[in-house]
Design an enzyme around this catalytic site. Structure first.
Site, PDB file in Angstrom:
ATOM      1  N   SER A  81       0.823  -1.194   0.000  1.00 31.83           N
ATOM      2  CA  SER A  81       0.000   0.000   0.000  1.00 31.83           C
ATOM      3  C   SER A  81       0.866   1.256   0.000  1.00 31.83           C
ATOM      4  O   SER A  81       1.626   1.472  -0.932  1.00 31.83           O
ATOM      5  CB  SER A  81      -0.957  -0.043   1.202  1.00 31.83           C
ATOM      6  OG  SER A  81      -1.966   0.931   1.082  1.00 31.83           O
ATOM      7  N   ASP A 252      -9.312  -5.132  -5.335  1.00 33.29           N
ATOM      8  CA  ASP A 252      -8.763  -4.092  -4.457  1.00 33.29           C
ATOM      9  C   ASP A 252      -9.498  -2.774  -4.664  1.00 33.29           C
ATOM     10  O   ASP A 252      -9.525  -2.236  -5.763  1.00 33.29           O
ATOM     11  CB  ASP A 252      -7.272  -3.914  -4.753  1.00 33.29           C
ATOM     12  CG  ASP A 252      -6.516  -3.279  -3.611  1.00 33.29           C
ATOM     13  OD1 ASP A 252      -7.094  -2.418  -2.929  1.00 33.29           O
ATOM     14  OD2 ASP A 252      -5.344  -3.646  -3.410  1.00 33.29           O
ATOM     15  N   HIS A 285      -7.236  -5.731  -0.796  1.00 32.31           N
ATOM     16  CA  HIS A 285      -6.109  -4.977  -0.261  1.00 32.31           C
ATOM     17  C   HIS A 285      -5.463  -5.609   0.973  1.00 32.31           C
ATOM     18  O   HIS A 285      -4.231  -5.625   1.105  1.00 32.31           O
ATOM     19  CB  HIS A 285      -6.582  -3.559   0.085  1.00 32.31           C
ATOM     20  CG  HIS A 285      -5.494  -2.547   0.161  1.00 32.31           C
ATOM     21  ND1 HIS A 285      -4.860  -2.036  -0.956  1.00 32.31           N
ATOM     22  CD2 HIS A 285      -4.920  -1.925   1.220  1.00 32.31           C
ATOM     23  CE1 HIS A 285      -3.958  -1.148  -0.586  1.00 32.31           C
ATOM     24  NE2 HIS A 285      -3.962  -1.060   0.730  1.00 32.31           N
TER      25      HIS A 285
END
Length: 310
Positions: A81, A252, A285
């Site tokens: 991320s 995601d 994610h």
């Protein structure tokens, strides 16, 4: 902390250590384990006067230099991320890249204009970062604080936002998270950061471009950057010889496939096997860090990639 919330059999640092790697784990400034400063106190606004630009320019290069000086070796890099955003931005400016063997980019983030997370879109489009900073005078964005909790609760009334499942609302529908993993994750995450970083990320969502922090006022931007608009990060400017292993996810909501596509277009100049892209269509994610099946779907491939560039 995020990397260590699963069991030793499921957490990447332990798996790497068991395979013979030395493992160095970095804490972003402002998080629970990284709040000390030579002169400033976390209770002051000055302490929080930074965005992720400062991590790109100062923190990550210093961390890599520290590891290199203590080991005499170039490390491999693993980011997830915002950890990928910081690395890619640093590479685009020629920072760190010559001191790393390779970089694994899990759920890679650069562009954010196609995010599909309902609460993230509402927060970004409503200028919530600016609202918190300017109206309430909150320089530290701490999700556990009453001010931030109350504000987020008010946005939970918006259609399409399921605050009874905030993790899915933010990340997308994850593939292999069990309830105990989610409970542990939400006990410790998300960690505090600067409101300025939140504003910077919201600017990226709203503006559709990846730039340094925009002070909005041209005179302030000129004083900071020497130009009226903030400089852009050129993702295609990173060296083509740098081994990169982007690992995007099909579900995601934060690192959306359309945004990942823009990033991969920027990286298409990478030479041959130096860019190894593998999509995980069923992942979202959070699967990359607390998914019980991440070892089989992600970590083994990361280790194989590292071995190729020893």
């Amino acid at each position: 902390m995020t990397w260590l919330l699963g069991s030793p059999e499921e957490s990447l640092p332990y798996i790497l250590a068991d395979r013979g790697f030395d493992v160095w784990i970095a804490n972003n400034r402002g998080t629970r384990w990284s709040r000390r400063h030579v002169s400033l106190d976390p209770s002051s606004r000055s302490y929080w006067n930074w965005s992720w630009d400062d991590i790109v320019v100062n923190d990550m290069p210093a961390i890599v230099d520290y590891i290199c000086s203590h080991t005499g070796q170039k490390p491999h890099y693993v980011g997830h991320s915002m950890g990928t955003l910081v690395a890619l931005a640093a590479f685009s400016e020629g920072r760190m890249v010559d001191k790393l063997k390779s970089a694994a980019l899990l759920s890679p983030v650069a562009y954010l204009s196609h995010i599909t997370t309902p609460i993230g879109i509402v927060l970004a489009k409503a200028f919530v970062g600016e609202l918190i900073s300017n109206l309430f005078g909150i320089a530290e964005f701490n999700p556990a604080s009453p001010q931030v909790s109350n504000l987020v609760r008010s946005f939970c009334r918006n259609p399409g936002i399921n605050c009874y499942d905030l993790l899915t609302s933010f990340t997308g529908k994850n593939y292999c998270l069990n309830n105990s993993a989610v409970d542990v994750f939400l006990k410790y995450e998300p960690q505090p950061t600067s409101t300025k970083t939140l504003v910077h990320l919201a600017q990226t969502v709203r503006d559709g471009v990846l730039t340094k922090y925009d002070y909005v006022r041209p005179d302030v931007n000129v004083a900071k950057y020497g130009q009226a608009d903030p400089p852009s990060y050129n993702m295609s400017a990173g060296p083509a010889w740098a081994p990169l292993f982007p690992r995007p996810a099909g579900r995601d909501s934060l690192s959306a496939p359309a945004d990942v596509g823009l990033l991969l277009d920027d990286l298409r100049g990478h030479a041959g096997d130096r860019l190894a892209v593998q999509y995980l269509q069923q992942f979202a994610h959070a699967d990359f860090v607390i998914g019980v099946c991440a070892k089989d779907y992600v970590y083994n491939d990361v280790i194989s990639f590292f071995h190729r560039f020893r």
